[in-house]
Scaffold this motif. Sequence first.
Motif, PDB file in Angstrom:
ATOM      1  N   TRP A  24     114.659  89.756  64.982  1.00 12.79           N
ATOM      2  CA  TRP A  24     114.782  90.962  64.022  1.00 12.79           C
ATOM      3  C   TRP A  24     115.382  92.081  64.641  1.00 12.79           C
ATOM      4  CZ3 TRP A  24     112.740  95.422  63.161  1.00 12.79           C
ATOM      5  CH2 TRP A  24     111.428  95.792  64.263  1.00 12.79           C
ATOM      6  N   TRP A  25     114.687  92.415  65.771  1.00 15.86           N
ATOM      7  CA  TRP A  25     114.984  93.942  66.067  1.00 15.86           C
ATOM      8  C   TRP A  25     116.487  93.960  66.798  1.00 15.86           C
ATOM      9  CZ3 TRP A  25     115.916  93.152  71.216  1.00 15.86           C
ATOM     10  CH2 TRP A  25     115.341  91.967  71.987  1.00 15.86           C
ATOM     11  N   ALA A  26     117.100  92.799  67.175  1.00 15.99           N
ATOM     12  CA  ALA A  26     118.438  92.944  67.429  1.00 15.99           C
ATOM     13  C   ALA A  26     119.199  93.710  66.680  1.00 15.99           C
ATOM     14  CB  ALA A  26     119.077  91.539  67.947  1.00 15.99           C
ATOM     15  N   ILE A  27     118.940  93.386  65.288  1.00 17.38           N
ATOM     16  CA  ILE A  27     119.944  94.071  64.383  1.00 17.38           C
ATOM     17  C   ILE A  27     120.039  95.529  64.657  1.00 17.38           C
ATOM     18  CG2 ILE A  27     120.497  94.167  61.844  1.00 17.38           C
ATOM     19  CD1 ILE A  27     120.671  91.421  63.146  1.00 17.38           C
ATOM     20  N   PRO A  28     118.915  96.348  64.206  1.00 20.46           N
ATOM     21  CA  PRO A  28     118.866  97.707  64.514  1.00 20.46           C
ATOM     22  C   PRO A  28     119.523  98.206  65.551  1.00 20.46           C
ATOM     23  CG  PRO A  28     116.829  96.933  64.030  1.00 20.46           C
ATOM     24  CD  PRO A  28     117.321  95.882  63.940  1.00 20.46           C
ATOM     25  N   VAL A  29     118.928  97.551  66.880  1.00 20.28           N
ATOM     26  CA  VAL A  29     119.517  98.121  68.020  1.00 20.28           C
ATOM     27  C   VAL A  29     120.921  97.889  68.277  1.00 20.28           C
ATOM     28  CG1 VAL A  29     119.298  97.450  70.562  1.00 20.28           C
ATOM     29  CG2 VAL A  29     117.139  97.362  69.219  1.00 20.28           C
ATOM     30  N   ILE A  30     121.593  96.580  67.845  1.00 25.22           N
ATOM     31  CA  ILE A  30     122.934  96.720  67.970  1.00 25.22           C
ATOM     32  C   ILE A  30     123.709  97.588  66.967  1.00 25.22           C
ATOM     33  CG2 ILE A  30     124.949  95.074  67.720  1.00 25.22           C
ATOM     34  CD1 ILE A  30     122.789  92.848  68.794  1.00 25.22           C
ATOM     35  N   TRP A  31     123.381  97.393  65.629  1.00 23.71           N
ATOM     36  CA  TRP A  31     124.218  97.936  64.800  1.00 23.71           C
ATOM     37  C   TRP A  31     124.030  99.456  64.379  1.00 23.71           C
ATOM     38  CZ3 TRP A  31     128.452  95.508  64.614  1.00 23.71           C
ATOM     39  CH2 TRP A  31     128.440  93.958  64.872  1.00 23.71           C
ATOM     40  N   LEU A  32     122.797 100.014  64.490  1.00 28.30           N
ATOM     41  CA  LEU A  32     122.607 101.590  64.347  1.00 28.30           C
ATOM     42  C   LEU A  32     123.372 102.412  65.125  1.00 28.30           C
ATOM     43  CD1 LEU A  32     118.906 101.628  63.449  1.00 28.30           C
ATOM     44  CD2 LEU A  32     120.693 101.547  61.922  1.00 28.30           C
ATOM     45  N   PRO A  33     123.623 102.177  66.478  1.00 29.49           N
ATOM     46  CA  PRO A  33     124.644 102.725  67.206  1.00 29.49           C
ATOM     47  C   PRO A  33     125.806 102.931  66.376  1.00 29.49           C
ATOM     48  CG  PRO A  33     123.175 101.612  68.430  1.00 29.49           C
ATOM     49  CD  PRO A  33     123.062 101.136  67.371  1.00 29.49           C
ATOM     50  N   VAL A  34     126.494 101.658  66.018  1.00 28.50           N
ATOM     51  CA  VAL A  34     127.846 101.634  65.390  1.00 28.50           C
ATOM     52  C   VAL A  34     127.662 102.537  64.018  1.00 28.50           C
ATOM     53  CG1 VAL A  34     129.415  99.897  64.395  1.00 28.50           C
ATOM     54  CG2 VAL A  34     128.099  99.077  66.264  1.00 28.50           C
ATOM     55  N   VAL A  35     126.738 102.307  63.342  1.00 26.93           N
ATOM     56  CA  VAL A  35     126.691 103.205  62.268  1.00 26.93           C
ATOM     57  C   VAL A  35     126.953 104.631  62.493  1.00 26.93           C
ATOM     58  CG1 VAL A  35     125.158 103.881  60.397  1.00 26.93           C
ATOM     59  CG2 VAL A  35     125.155 101.648  60.960  1.00 26.93           C
ATOM     60  N   VAL A 148     116.755  93.906  57.964  1.00 23.91           N
ATOM     61  CA  VAL A 148     115.380  94.157  58.525  1.00 23.91           C
ATOM     62  C   VAL A 148     114.390  93.945  57.096  1.00 23.91           C
ATOM     63  CG1 VAL A 148     113.796  96.219  59.026  1.00 23.91           C
ATOM     64  CG2 VAL A 148     115.958  95.717  60.170  1.00 23.91           C
ATOM     65  N   THR A 149     114.851  94.245  55.883  1.00 25.36           N
ATOM     66  CA  THR A 149     113.881  94.060  54.815  1.00 25.36           C
ATOM     67  C   THR A 149     113.556  92.746  54.446  1.00 25.36           C
ATOM     68  OG1 THR A 149     115.141  95.996  53.708  1.00 25.36           O
ATOM     69  CG2 THR A 149     113.964  94.426  52.256  1.00 25.36           C
ATOM     70  N   HIS A 150     114.842  91.871  54.612  1.00 30.75           N
ATOM     71  CA  HIS A 150     114.609  90.233  54.606  1.00 30.75           C
ATOM     72  C   HIS A 150     113.488  89.683  55.644  1.00 30.75           C
ATOM     73  CE1 HIS A 150     116.400  86.100  54.682  1.00 30.75           C
ATOM     74  NE2 HIS A 150     115.654  86.200  53.801  1.00 30.75           N
ATOM     75  N   TYR A 151     113.568  90.327  56.738  1.00 26.36           N
ATOM     76  CA  TYR A 151     112.599  89.761  57.753  1.00 26.36           C
ATOM     77  C   TYR A 151     110.961  90.225  57.254  1.00 26.36           C
ATOM     78  CZ  TYR A 151     110.006  88.821  61.958  1.00 26.36           C
ATOM     79  OH  TYR A 151     109.109  88.375  63.010  1.00 26.36           O
ATOM     80  N   TYR A 152     111.167  91.397  56.801  1.00 28.04           N
ATOM     81  CA  TYR A 152     109.787  91.944  56.440  1.00 28.04           C
ATOM     82  C   TYR A 152     109.199  91.420  55.036  1.00 28.04           C
ATOM     83  CZ  TYR A 152     106.107  95.454  54.749  1.00 28.04           C
ATOM     84  OH  TYR A 152     105.131  95.872  54.450  1.00 28.04           O
TER      85      TYR A 152
END
Length: 206
Positions: A24-35, A148-152
């Motif tokens: 799950w943590w790969a999602i914010p790590v990869i995509w927040l910098p792109v955002v 992230v919400t889906h995982y939570y």
Amino acid sequence: MVAQGFIVDLNKPLVFQFLTLTVWWAIPVIWLPVVCCCISMSVRMGHTLPEIVLMVIFGVFLWTLIEYTLHRFLFHIKTKSYWGNTIHYLIHGCHHKHPMDGLRLVFPPAATAVLCFPFWNLVKVFATPSTTPALFGGGLLGYVMYDVTHYYLHHGQPSSDVPKNLKRYHLNHHFRIQNKGFGITSSIWDKVFGTLPPSKSTQECR
């Protein structure tokens, strides 16, 4: 494995199954910098902070509609062929088969990267060159929030009412009525398009 009423042999596409595994943590790590990169592009093109905030909020809102549309019409598509069933299983069927599998709760980054191209082009249809990056960044932020919400919702233990109700709403889609309740981060589009699941008490009275 039986998917949509048809048998799928899962021994052959094991390599494809491996590609569906994502922490799950790969999602914010990869995509927040792109955002952040996308939003900064619109800032450098001269937009003010209030304008950026509005564009990002609209992008997040646009994502909620895309989230609903993908979940309802792609993830729950009816398939009839072997490869159709197999692809359906790899995209979403495996999640319904193993809803507590923590490695199949978020979308693989490679697949997200592919989907970014049509989403970027969709935004370009109605946006200007300077607003497209911020709107796209907002949409991508909405996606990160969604995954992230889906995982939570599957593995978290919420203590306040809003996340508790959201978790109950999503698990209802998994374990009680799978052809309703397609929203993950919100039930707004289920209400708009008439796919809001009936309450448990209403269903029991029928």
